[in-house]
Design a protein around this motif. Structure first.
Motif, mmCIF file in Angstrom:
data_model
loop_
_atom_site.group_PDB
_atom_site.id
_atom_site.type_symbol
_atom_site.label_atom_id
_atom_site.label_comp_id
_atom_site.label_asym_id
_atom_site.label_seq_id
_atom_site.Cartn_x
_atom_site.Cartn_y
_atom_site.Cartn_z
ATOM 1 N N LYS A 241 0.776 -1.184 0.071
ATOM 2 C CA LYS A 241 -0.050 0.074 -0.027
ATOM 3 C C LYS A 241 0.855 1.165 0.063
ATOM 4 N N ASP A 242 1.938 1.224 0.699
ATOM 5 C CA ASP A 242 2.815 2.464 0.807
ATOM 6 C C ASP A 242 3.402 2.604 -0.671
ATOM 7 N N PHE A 243 3.854 1.429 -1.374
ATOM 8 C CA PHE A 243 4.312 1.564 -2.518
ATOM 9 C C PHE A 243 3.499 2.240 -3.580
ATOM 10 N N LEU A 244 2.116 1.654 -3.556
ATOM 11 C CA LEU A 244 1.156 2.591 -4.547
ATOM 12 C C LEU A 244 0.925 3.956 -3.936
ATOM 13 N N SER A 245 1.006 4.380 -2.750
ATOM 14 C CA SER A 245 0.590 5.561 -2.144
ATOM 15 C C SER A 245 1.768 6.539 -2.198
ATOM 16 N N LYS A 246 3.124 6.161 -2.945
ATOM 17 C CA LYS A 246 4.135 7.055 -2.959
ATOM 18 C C LYS A 246 4.642 7.184 -1.639
ATOM 19 N N ARG A 247 4.878 6.401 -0.652
ATOM 20 C CA ARG A 247 5.319 6.856 0.634
ATOM 21 C C ARG A 247 6.372 5.791 0.902
ATOM 22 N N PHE A 248 7.370 6.171 1.717
ATOM 23 C CA PHE A 248 8.261 5.199 2.387
ATOM 24 C C PHE A 248 7.971 5.340 4.039
ATOM 25 N N ARG A 249 7.893 4.154 4.698
ATOM 26 C CA ARG A 249 7.519 4.147 6.003
ATOM 27 C C ARG A 249 8.668 3.942 6.990
ATOM 28 N N PHE A 250 8.776 4.662 7.913
ATOM 29 C CA PHE A 250 9.563 4.509 8.970
ATOM 30 C C PHE A 250 9.091 3.954 10.102
ATOM 31 N N PRO A 251 8.971 2.678 10.375
ATOM 32 C CA PRO A 251 8.302 2.148 11.755
ATOM 33 C C PRO A 251 8.739 3.032 12.890
ATOM 34 N N VAL A 252 7.870 3.073 13.760
ATOM 35 C CA VAL A 252 8.022 4.154 14.935
ATOM 36 C C VAL A 252 8.350 3.287 16.429
ATOM 37 N N PHE A 253 8.485 1.795 16.182
ATOM 38 C CA PHE A 253 8.737 1.058 17.349
ATOM 39 C C PHE A 253 10.177 1.174 17.964
ATOM 40 N N ASP A 254 11.086 1.297 16.966
ATOM 41 C CA ASP A 254 12.378 1.467 17.323
ATOM 42 C C ASP A 254 12.715 3.257 16.992
ATOM 43 N N LEU A 255 13.172 3.990 18.008
ATOM 44 C CA LEU A 255 13.311 5.070 17.837
ATOM 45 C C LEU A 255 14.823 5.683 18.274
ATOM 46 N N SER A 256 15.534 4.485 18.340
ATOM 47 C CA SER A 256 16.813 4.847 19.150
ATOM 48 C C SER A 256 17.687 5.628 18.117
ATOM 49 N N ASP A 257 18.918 6.074 18.822
ATOM 50 C CA ASP A 257 19.856 6.816 17.904
ATOM 51 C C ASP A 257 20.173 6.038 16.554
ATOM 52 N N SER A 258 20.520 4.929 16.711
ATOM 53 C CA SER A 258 21.074 4.060 15.766
ATOM 54 C C SER A 258 20.075 3.879 14.666
ATOM 55 N N ALA A 259 18.773 3.616 15.064
ATOM 56 C CA ALA A 259 17.752 3.574 13.921
ATOM 57 C C ALA A 259 17.332 4.886 13.524
ATOM 58 N N LEU A 260 17.561 6.106 14.245
ATOM 59 C CA LEU A 260 17.207 7.408 13.575
ATOM 60 C C LEU A 260 18.400 7.858 12.465
ATOM 61 N N GLU A 261 19.651 7.357 12.718
ATOM 62 C CA GLU A 261 20.609 7.442 11.890
ATOM 63 C C GLU A 261 20.415 6.689 10.567
ATOM 64 N N LYS A 262 19.809 5.544 10.572
ATOM 65 C CA LYS A 262 19.252 4.999 9.023
ATOM 66 C C LYS A 262 18.069 5.919 8.612
ATOM 67 N N VAL A 263 17.296 6.400 9.281
ATOM 68 C CA VAL A 263 16.358 7.230 8.921
ATOM 69 C C VAL A 263 17.135 8.413 8.269
ATOM 70 N N LEU A 264 17.867 9.065 8.869
ATOM 71 C CA LEU A 264 18.669 10.333 8.204
ATOM 72 C C LEU A 264 19.453 10.070 6.753
ATOM 73 N N LYS A 265 19.628 8.836 6.784
ATOM 74 C CA LYS A 265 20.591 8.176 5.368
ATOM 75 C C LYS A 265 19.485 8.210 4.301
#
Length: 436
Positions: free
Chosen positions: A160-184
């Motif tokens: 559904k995300d692909f069809l809707s032109k969105r990339f999802r960042f799941p919010v269950f892990d919001l540690s600095d290492s996870a947010l580092e990947k979001v930034l990338k």
């Protein structure tokens, strides 16, 4: 440009072209025409359900009504019966859009919309996001939401995300290492907007502040950020604006209804008066004047599959004094009706008051990333928090003094430091919970 999002809706039986065309006509109405449209639509949807919905007939106690104010207020406990008992004649799970509310109010239930109404919901979203140059068929979204963790649910959501032109960042892990990947991801992708839960997006902004980074400089295609589902406090809005370098838009919606209110480019929190009718009621179901706080009660003007007529959504809010029938403005969203703290003196206080008072002290130095407050007894509260270092006695004393000043003395607090905070199954963070 290939309109994959519109086409996928159309192929699934949601008449998005007609919905967009009809919404355009409603938006174009003059002030007087809009007033008449709302009154006509209110009457038409009530009469439809009185004739075609046995569940609603039973609730009203008759197939006729005289005054709008005499109609019962529908609450979530009314809706916790099997869905087939609540559907209108001619509607079933096969020819309707079926979904489940998030349960953030503590009362989840399954609901239905007819396919035209669901298409109207999407048209309403597209119209409002369009105020900021966002096109659902072309603009890439950075989505901060929960995601089902079972294999089939996960794959379905990603598709559904692909069809809707969105990339999802799941919010269950919001540690600095996870947010580092979001930034990338922001470095590599041409995102045009962020959308998602307030608390998660605020955490990302704090992460950027710590690294002295501005998101717009990392991802120049960004235009706007829409936050939803949780309270947006003014200081958080300022933080987001400074760390993202783009406008921050406050959104308020409900899956069983539509977008309820959406901040305009003129900074007004405009209530959706095209597909919904919103009232603010007191405890006796009387309509309150604009400027006074009360229960937010909403009518879905088009949904024929399932009645949402004078539906108490479980939130408390205030309509702006400038509001009119055709242009209502939400002045303030105060919180949920079930998030009220009962205090030893007999005083009732919105739980968010605790959260707000505590927040003004606890986040001063950026040490605390996020926190929640739980009322365990009439005079006992727990503050769970995630931080780099433990709160010191001076901070704790300041919090206690502020709560004595703003609420009342002799309340007891336990401060519990945690690695992560518990979120709902959908990834929302409940800022205040009473267990009384």
């Amino acid at each position: 440009m290939f309109s994959i999002f519109d086409i996928s809706l159309q192929l699934n039986g949601f008449p998005i072209r007609k919905a967009k065309s009809d919404l355009d006509k409603i938006v174009a109405l003059s002030t007087e025409e809009k007033k008449q449209f709302i009154e006509n639509q209110k009457q038409a949807i009530v009469e439809y359900h009185l004739q075609n919905n046995p569940f609603y007939q039973k609730l009203v106690g008759s197939k006729e009504y005289k005054n709008w104010e005499d109609l019962p207020v529908l609450n979530k406990s009314n809706l916790q019966s099997p869905l087939q008992n609540r559907l209108s004649k001619g509607f079933s799970a096969k020819n309707s859009y079926i979904n489940k509310t998030s349960g953030s109010s503590g009362t989840p239930f399954i609901f239905a919309k007819d396919k035209y109404t669901h298409a109207l919901t999407w048209a309403s979203n597209m119209y409002r996001f369009g105020w900021f140059g966002i096109n659902f068929n072309r603009s890439l979204q950075a989505r901060f939401y929960g995601i089902p963790l079972d294999f089939i649910g996960y794959k379905k959501e990603r598709f559904k995300d692909f069809l809707s032109k969105r990339f999802r960042f799941p919010v269950f892990d919001l540690s600095d290492s996870a947010l580092e990947k979001v930034l990338k991801k922001f470095e590599k992708n041409k995102f045009e907007y962020l959308n998602g839960y307030t608390s998660s997006i605020v955490l990302f902004a704090k992460f950027l502040r710590k690294r002295n980074l501005i998101l717009k400089e990392i991802c120049p295609t960004l235009k706007v950020c829409m936050v939803t589902s949780e309270m947006l406090f003014e200081d958080d809005k300022i933080l987001l604006e400074s760390q993202f370098g783009i406008p921050i838009i406050n959104e308020y919606g409900a899956s069983e209804l539509d977008l309820i209110a959406f901040e305009s480019p003129q900074k007004e929190w405009l209530v959706n008066s095209e597909t919904l009718f919103v009232e603010i009621l007191d405890e006796n179901n009387r309509v309150l004047p604009c400027g006074e706080a009360g229960r937010i009660v909403i009518t879905s003007l088009f949904n024929k599959a399932h009645p949402f007529i004078r539906y108490d959504i479980g939130d408390i809010g205030i309509l702006d004094e400038k509001s009119t029938l055709e242009k209502p403005i939400l002045k303030q969203l105060i919180g949920r009706t079930n998030d009220v703290a009962l205090l030893p003196s007999g005083k009732k206080s919105p739980g968010l008051t605790f959260y707000y008072v505590t927040k003004s002290i606890i986040e001063d130095d950026g040490n605390v990333k996020e926190f929640v407050i739980k009322q365990t007894k009439i005079d006992n509260f727990e503050i769970e928090y995630v931080s780099e270092t433990e709160l010191d006695l001076v901070q704790i004393q300041k919090i206690k003094e502020a709560i004595t000043l703003y609420l009342e003395p002799n309340l007891h607090f336990a401060f519990i430091r945690k690695k992560t905070l518990e979120r709902t199954a959908r990834g929302k963070l409940k800022q205040f919970t009473s267990f009384l």
